[in-house]
Design an enzyme around this catalytic site. Sequence first.
Site: not given
Length: 483
Positions: A240, A249, A422
């Site tokens: 993406e 970032r 989980k």
Amino acid sequence: MSDKNNIMPNNLDAEQALLGCMLIDNDILAEVLEQLDKNDFYQESHQYVLSAMKMVFAERKPVDIVTLCDKLESEGNLKNAGGVSYVSELAQITPFAANYKYYLDIVKRDSINRSLIRAARDIAEFSKTSDDIVKSVQFAEERIYNVSRTNDSSTVKDIREGSGINAVLDKFEKLAKDKDAFKGISTGFTHLDRMTNGLQRSDLIVLAARPGMGKTSLSMNIVENAALGSDAVCAVFSLEMPEVQIIQRLICSSANVSMAAALSGKLTPNDWKKLVKASDKLRQSRINIDDSSRVTPAEILSKCRRIKSKNNGRLDLVMIDYIQLMESGKKGGDQNRTQEVAAITRELKIMAKELNVPVIALSQLRRIQSAEPQLSDLRESGAIEQDADIVMFINRPDVAASEEEMEKKHITKGMAELIVAKHRNGSTGRIKLRFKGELTKFVNPERDEEMQPPPEEGFIPVPEDAPPVEEEFTPPDDEEMPF
């Protein structure tokens, strides 16, 4: 050139001896037949003999000259196998079967060498006509990998003969002496590391959230912490976001500098110093970034093998952003998207096991306006939950809450929860994190932030010095419980 140079590697004496060993000692049949394929034999007659041996053995009959010749005749292959006289000769070639392992090694060695020669020919022919360097390399890797896979020995082990029990006891003993003896890759988040004992090799970890919740930020924070904190070799596959934005970032997060300030040209001299220092650290890190928009699990596996090769066999962490943008790479018009996603997650789990590396795969959630994300919200396929070893959700109650709701429900702005829904090999629970939006960064909360009153719904995060929470727990309405 001599004709001898054109003969494929083979040792007919070893082939005859190995077949003879199996004829005179049926006790070795199960072990040897499991490791052999008819193509492991160079001489065609030996291929027919082995195929017949497998059929007789599958019928639970003794494998001897009589039963073997009977099977060959019923299949119409007795003449191709050399006739009764040749089968009888095989049983007389070797007086005893004690050396069968040596003969097996020779036969397998020559078989692999022949396969490599054929693979090399295929690669040469493909490369002559290919106009795509990536496809050429992938074709070559696939052919070589297929050869190496055929050389894998059996994984079925008798627990009485194997070393598995001792290995487990040794592991428990080491853990008793040092609880970090088998610690995985550190995420940099204290409670998450405690709950998982670090990200464990061969695990598929699914990190899911709704759009805008920061799943890319959190996963990149984990990569940053692993690469800079423990010199881990990391691979980032972003379908993406382009490479420049990923590095952007990373630098701002590592330097603790506002990305908004950097993009608007409002950096202070101190910000510049921190950015330069962070850039130098990142240059020394071993983070590999691939921003291909269209990529399949097979292509990711191929690229990861190359990364391991470049780093002396090391690859410590793989991050993929994100599952729903991937393609399975399998052709078939009748395959719907749910089936394709199921195939993708299955391949990612196999990849994690094969590379022996933790794989973090990001996933979208359905746009359901429930109080918080849950397993049923995983988008497009229940196979994501099934194949994953760990499923984690990011929950940020402050994003959609009004000031009134925040006050009523004790929601603190910037506080987030990482819900471990989980955990195949451990406990589930909730972990408090602080999200710093200006830095696109998640950090461990301060001690006083961890002790704030909990929301009305959900798990209670574990205290700093307590073991992980085993199950969901809701405090009584008339009692305030600290985090």
